[in-house]
Design a protein around this motif. Sequence first.
Motif, PDB file in Angstrom:
ATOM      1  N   LEU A  44      15.871  13.882   0.100  1.00  0.00           N
ATOM      2  CA  LEU A  44      16.240  13.975   1.510  1.00  0.00           C
ATOM      3  C   LEU A  44      15.231  13.236   2.395  1.00  0.00           C
ATOM      4  N   ALA A  45      15.770  12.471   3.343  1.00  0.00           N
ATOM      5  CA  ALA A  45      14.900  11.815   4.328  1.00  0.00           C
ATOM      6  C   ALA A  45      14.870  12.683   5.581  1.00  0.00           C
ATOM      7  N   LYS A  46      13.717  12.746   6.231  1.00  0.00           N
ATOM      8  CA  LYS A  46      13.629  13.478   7.499  1.00  0.00           C
ATOM      9  C   LYS A  46      14.349  12.667   8.577  1.00  0.00           C
ATOM     10  N   LYS A  47      14.717  13.332   9.665  1.00  0.00           N
ATOM     11  CA  LYS A  47      15.480  12.668  10.746  1.00  0.00           C
ATOM     12  C   LYS A  47      14.818  11.365  11.192  1.00  0.00           C
ATOM     13  N   ASN A  48      13.475  11.420  11.378  1.00  0.00           N
ATOM     14  CA  ASN A  48      12.802  10.228  11.901  1.00  0.00           C
ATOM     15  C   ASN A  48      12.683   9.103  10.860  1.00  0.00           C
ATOM     16  N   GLN A  49      13.212   9.346   9.667  1.00  0.00           N
ATOM     17  CA  GLN A  49      13.183   8.305   8.625  1.00  0.00           C
ATOM     18  C   GLN A  49      14.584   7.706   8.410  1.00  0.00           C
ATOM     19  N   HIS A  50      15.571   8.295   9.077  1.00  0.00           N
ATOM     20  CA  HIS A  50      16.962   7.888   8.823  1.00  0.00           C
ATOM     21  C   HIS A  50      17.220   6.415   9.155  1.00  0.00           C
ATOM     22  N   GLU A  51      16.689   5.979  10.297  1.00  0.00           N
ATOM     23  CA  GLU A  51      16.944   4.598  10.742  1.00  0.00           C
ATOM     24  C   GLU A  51      16.383   3.609   9.714  1.00  0.00           C
ATOM     25  N   ARG A  52      15.197   3.947   9.228  1.00  0.00           N
ATOM     26  CA  ARG A  52      14.544   3.044   8.266  1.00  0.00           C
ATOM     27  C   ARG A  52      15.361   2.957   6.973  1.00  0.00           C
ATOM     28  N   LEU A  53      15.853   4.098   6.521  1.00  0.00           N
ATOM     29  CA  LEU A  53      16.641   4.101   5.289  1.00  0.00           C
ATOM     30  C   LEU A  53      17.935   3.308   5.484  1.00  0.00           C
ATOM     31  N   LYS A  54      18.590   3.553   6.611  1.00  0.00           N
ATOM     32  CA  LYS A  54      19.854   2.855   6.913  1.00  0.00           C
ATOM     33  C   LYS A  54      19.636   1.344   6.880  1.00  0.00           C
ATOM     34  N   ASN A  55      18.614   0.897   7.604  1.00  0.00           N
ATOM     35  CA  ASN A  55      18.359  -0.542   7.694  1.00  0.00           C
ATOM     36  C   ASN A  55      18.031  -1.137   6.337  1.00  0.00           C
ATOM     37  N   ALA A  56      17.245  -0.414   5.572  1.00  0.00           N
ATOM     38  CA  ALA A  56      16.871  -0.926   4.248  1.00  0.00           C
ATOM     39  C   ALA A  56      18.118  -1.075   3.378  1.00  0.00           C
ATOM     40  N   LEU A  57      19.012  -0.096   3.440  1.00  0.00           N
ATOM     41  CA  LEU A  57      20.238  -0.171   2.621  1.00  0.00           C
ATOM     42  C   LEU A  57      21.124  -1.329   3.083  1.00  0.00           C
ATOM     43  N   LEU A  58      21.208  -1.513   4.401  1.00  0.00           N
ATOM     44  CA  LEU A  58      22.054  -2.594   4.926  1.00  0.00           C
ATOM     45  C   LEU A  58      21.497  -3.960   4.526  1.00  0.00           C
ATOM     46  N   ASN A  59      20.160  -4.018   4.360  1.00  0.00           N
ATOM     47  CA  ASN A  59      19.528  -5.293   3.956  1.00  0.00           C
ATOM     48  C   ASN A  59      19.710  -5.618   2.483  1.00  0.00           C
ATOM     49  N   CYS A  60      20.272  -4.682   1.729  1.00  0.00           N
ATOM     50  CA  CYS A  60      20.317  -4.862   0.267  1.00  0.00           C
ATOM     51  C   CYS A  60      21.436  -5.803  -0.189  1.00  0.00           C
ATOM     52  N   TYR A  61      22.380  -6.075   0.659  1.00  0.00           N
ATOM     53  CA  TYR A  61      23.480  -6.932   0.170  1.00  0.00           C
ATOM     54  C   TYR A  61      23.803  -8.032   1.157  1.00  0.00           C
ATOM     55  N   PRO A 100       0.821  -1.220   0.000  1.00  0.00           N
ATOM     56  CA  PRO A 100       0.000   0.000   0.000  1.00  0.00           C
ATOM     57  C   PRO A 100       0.857   1.273   0.000  1.00  0.00           C
ATOM     58  N   ALA A 101       0.438   2.267  -0.775  1.00  0.00           N
ATOM     59  CA  ALA A 101       1.224   3.498  -0.969  1.00  0.00           C
ATOM     60  C   ALA A 101       1.594   4.158   0.358  1.00  0.00           C
ATOM     61  N   GLU A 102       0.669   4.088   1.349  1.00  0.00           N
ATOM     62  CA  GLU A 102       0.940   4.799   2.609  1.00  0.00           C
ATOM     63  C   GLU A 102       2.060   4.155   3.428  1.00  0.00           C
ATOM     64  N   ASN A 103       2.472   2.945   3.051  1.00  0.00           N
ATOM     65  CA  ASN A 103       3.543   2.274   3.819  1.00  0.00           C
ATOM     66  C   ASN A 103       4.944   2.607   3.298  1.00  0.00           C
ATOM     67  N   TRP A 104       5.030   3.407   2.246  1.00  0.00           N
ATOM     68  CA  TRP A 104       6.332   3.628   1.600  1.00  0.00           C
ATOM     69  C   TRP A 104       7.088   4.820   2.190  1.00  0.00           C
ATOM     70  N   LEU A 105       8.402   4.709   2.105  1.00  0.00           N
ATOM     71  CA  LEU A 105       9.260   5.877   2.338  1.00  0.00           C
ATOM     72  C   LEU A 105       9.632   6.361   0.932  1.00  0.00           C
ATOM     73  N   ASP A 106       9.039   7.485   0.541  1.00  0.00           N
ATOM     74  CA  ASP A 106       9.205   7.953  -0.833  1.00  0.00           C
ATOM     75  C   ASP A 106      10.332   8.985  -0.918  1.00  0.00           C
ATOM     76  N   LEU A 107      11.468   8.550  -1.443  1.00  0.00           N
ATOM     77  CA  LEU A 107      12.617   9.457  -1.608  1.00  0.00           C
ATOM     78  C   LEU A 107      12.925   9.622  -3.098  1.00  0.00           C
ATOM     79  N   SER A 108      11.890   9.505  -3.917  1.00  0.00           N
ATOM     80  CA  SER A 108      12.130   9.426  -5.357  1.00  0.00           C
ATOM     81  C   SER A 108      12.227  10.777  -6.052  1.00  0.00           C
TER      82      SER A 108
END
Length: 349
Positions: free
Chosen positions: A332-349, A19-27
């Motif tokens: 740009l991600a807001k401060k409260n989105q940083h952890e989510r972005l970090k974790n997602a990137l770490l999960n990529c490899y 669902p669209a509302e669950n996304w972190l949109d940095l596009s």
Amino acid sequence: MALIHGGQLQQVAKQYNIPAENWLDLSTGIAPFSYPIPSIPEKVYQSLPQTSSDLKTAAKRYYNADNLLVTNGSQAIIKLLPTLWRKKNPLSTTVYLPEQGYKEHALAWQTAGFTVYWYKNELLEQEPIENNTVLVIINPNNPTGQLYSQSTLIKYQEKLEKSNGLLVIDEAFIDVVSPSHSMSHTINSNSNTINNTLILRSFGKFFGLAGIRIGFLIGSETWIEKFNDQLGPWQVNGPAQFIAQSALSDYQWHEQQKQKLQLLSADLRTILTKSIPSEYINKITGTDLFQTVYFTESTETKSRAENYYASLCQQAVYARLTDDKQALRFGLAKKNQHERLKNALLNCY
Ligand SMILES: Cc1ncc(COP(=O)(O)O)c(C=O)c1O
């Protein structure tokens, strides 16, 4: 044919069945904090939207421009320009465009029958410019972040002026560049002679209000008149004009916004550098509105950027895969989105 852009969340959400509302949109490169919407008098909704002279005054001051046109986003100008230029100079058939950059420019010129030559990030000073040529420069470039100096741009301006050419400078992301590299002043000081330069300014990105659709064209009086005649009345709705006037005049907010974006952009760079293995990163470039990761080549069929894009999407994080599929651009991600972005990137490899 419609092009692919960032900001197409509905489509991507459907593709990945999340669902669209669950996304972190940095596009996109749109600021994650927007100018607060002022209270808008009812009358502004009720009246037909003539161009507001108060808005024009505020815009002229903010953009340091004597002549400008308020438009329904700079996209409206990009689309119309090739037709108007052809009328002005029927001998013109070629346009130089950045190999990487907002592809709506290319679509507009190609649709009008112009031959496109692509130039690389570094536009060589000795590049031969034939008579009647159009040169489009995106400054700073999106997605590469490449910034051209005023001295380089002035050289091109002079060359093109002498050879009946046209210089188009798309300054959609320049609000965050300090001190400003904007070329608007070059049109002011010579408004009767500089007829070969057009400058596009986007309102939506720095002010974080892309949805209200407003932008500006800066050019000589003759050019402004030509576009105005073609576009006709009521281009920009009244509420958008009201909001833009307030936003462009609020210099204290501009400073606060610049500082916030600068900090978030530095944070984003740190997150990207720390969460993607260094051997995967070729370079990271950008502006204070986005950062682009260029990946090293991989031996797999798909590029690293494509694999990262897909893996991030599976985790409902939406970045923009560049057209050449070699890089990912992150808004740009807001401060409260940083952890989510970090974790997602770490999960990529
Ligand atoms: C470089 C560039 N120029 C122009 C535009 C058009 O923006 P707008 O029509 O909102 O001014 C965009 C949109 O993403 C862009 O990236």
